[in-house]
Enzyme design. Structure first.
Site: not given
Ligand code: CA
Length: 457
Positions: A80, A139
């Site tokens: 990610c 993130h």
């Molecule tokens: Ca991901």
């Protein structure tokens, strides 16, 4: 009919009228809105348009029917956070040390996040007069200096880490923020993100906007509400059924956003991108990558080749299937070009795809695409791909003939492999060492055996 001459007053009125229209974003030629939609851990196979047999996704599929579907669309990492660092800067994230996930908030030090000297797509569009909003998963760092509001976004609703539960936990607030304020969310999270996306469009439909809408669906944990589970009563496997429900909820959410654009007459003046941030961790969530080999966390095709769609009505052809390799790094220069901005030469690795999609440019946008993820490495050139596995072994595949990377041609064609390795080494010399290591994964209950695929958020 003889053209009428306008009086000066009429001329001014009509000119001012079109200027007003232009400033509301509804006139042809006005700056287009940019709508970036990300799915999380959505495997290559998991859309109707990608061949998924058991979960209808008509709303997401409509982007391909009304726009372009990339068969060979990649992300720059198999997990990610580094993928997001890549697509939000348009640069290979290893150039600035963002090679691995940030880890949990407890693990991440104050300097773990998208380096502050990097310019984001939001920074660029803001300077072009856009109002910018981020909804969903961030993130890219927890420390206040890495907050979306410090990285070019005017508004933020979402969470800062790599994962978040979908179901509300009354009395035990999660980590959802509106701006910098922690709030208690009471809706199913995918529906909450849709609600906030609609709110953003309602508030800003009269000016050019950039909406960065990052669902955490269909990432772990597998959680859905009865409304969506009921649609998949025929699926026996409970994990697959929940996954299907989560994907269906995200498709509904995308449908609501598209309907809202239509309601304001903005559909034709909005460049829409849909992409997943990495391949499916099949064992952990059932998210499938077939016919590709490999999973999230690997630079085999299953980890890095993803569903990738782009719609811009009247600007991009409808129903086009585009087969040249592209990468999510291309989204930034494409969006900036659509917005009428300029990119300083050499400052990004991505390529403006618009001329390739409209037929103004021919050939491939990229001579090479590259990956480095710790010990793993890969390079793609045309049909060829060389990949260095975790073990250090290099393999060679011809993806045109062997999409599943099942026949290693390294011994058969050592010259090609040497050429690709040399090109990869040359790129690798431009990179810096990772600023932080791959985070150690806290074992989640019941996930121990699935760690290999589920790791990394
Ligand atoms: Ca991901």
């Amino acid at each position: 009919m003889k053209p009428q001459r306008l009086t000066r007053r009429e001329f001014l009125r009509s000119t001012l009228g079109s200027l007003t229209l232009a400033s509301t974003g509804s006139a042809a030629g006005a700056k287009p809105n940019i709508l970036f939609i990300a799915a999380d851990d959505l495997g290559y196979r998991e859309l109707g348009i990608q061949g998924c047999p058991d979960v209808p996704t008509p709303n997401i599929d409509s982007l391909a029917q009304n726009g372009v579907r990339f068969t060979d669309g990649y992300v720059s990492a198999p997990v990610c956070s580094p993928t997001r660092a890549g697509w939000i800067t348009g640069r290979y994230q290893q150039r600035f040390g963002h090679e691995f996930n940030t880890g949990s908030e407890a693990q991440a030090g104050p300097d773990v996040g998208l380096p502050l000297d990097q310019t984001t797509l939001a920074d660029r569009l803001k300077s072009l007069g856009y109002v910018t909003g981020a909804v969903g998963k961030w993130h890219l760092g927890y420390d206040p200096k890495f907050h979306p509001l410090k990285r070019g976004f005017d508004e933020f609703f979402g969470f800062l880490g790599g994962a978040h539960p979908y179901l509300p936990t009354p009395g035990r607030p999660g980590a959802i923020f509106r701006g910098t304020e922690r709030i208690e969310e009471r809706e199913y999270l995918t529906e909450a993100f849709a609600r906030e996306a609609l709110r953003f469009i309602d508030a800003h439909h009269q000016q050019p906007f950039f909406l960065y809408l990052c669902f955490n669906a269909v990432h772990n944990p597998l959680q859905a509400t009865e409304k969506y589970l009921a649609r998949f009563a025929s699926i026996q496997d409970s994990r697959r059924r929940t996954f299907a429900a989560m994907l269906s909820a995200m498709d509904d959410a995308v449908g609501q956003v598209l309907a809202r654009l239509r309601q304001y007459g903005l559909e034709e003046n909005t460049l829409i991108v849909f992409v997943s941030d990495n391949g499916g961790p099949t064992q952990a969530t059932t998210s499938r990558n077939d016919p590709l080999r490999g999973f999230k966390g690997q630079v085999l095709e299953g980890g890095i080749r993803v569903p990738f769609l782009m719609q811009w009505k009247r600007h991009l052809p409808a129903g086009r299937v585009y087969g040249e390799p592209v990468i999510a790094l291309d989204i930034l220069p494409t969006a900036v070009a659509a917005a009428g901005g300029k990119i300083e030469p050499g400052s990004v690795d991505g390529v403006n795809l618009l001329p390739y999609l409209t037929g103004k440019a021919t050939g491939a946008p990229h001579q090479y695409l590259y990956w480095r993820f710790g010990a793993q490495a890969a390079i793609r050139q045309g049909d060829w791909k060389a990949v260095r596995l975790q073990t250090g072994e290099w393999q060679l595949y011809n993806l045109r003939e062997d999409i599943a990377e099942s026949r290693d041609l390294a011994k058969e064609n050592p010259k090609k492999l040497a050429e690709l390795r040399e090109a990869w080494e040359s790129w690798n010399r431009e990179l810096m060492p990772p600023r932080w290591g791959a985070p150690r994964r806290r074992a989640e209950p019941g996930t121990r055996v699935r760690r290999r695929q589920a790791k990394a958020g």
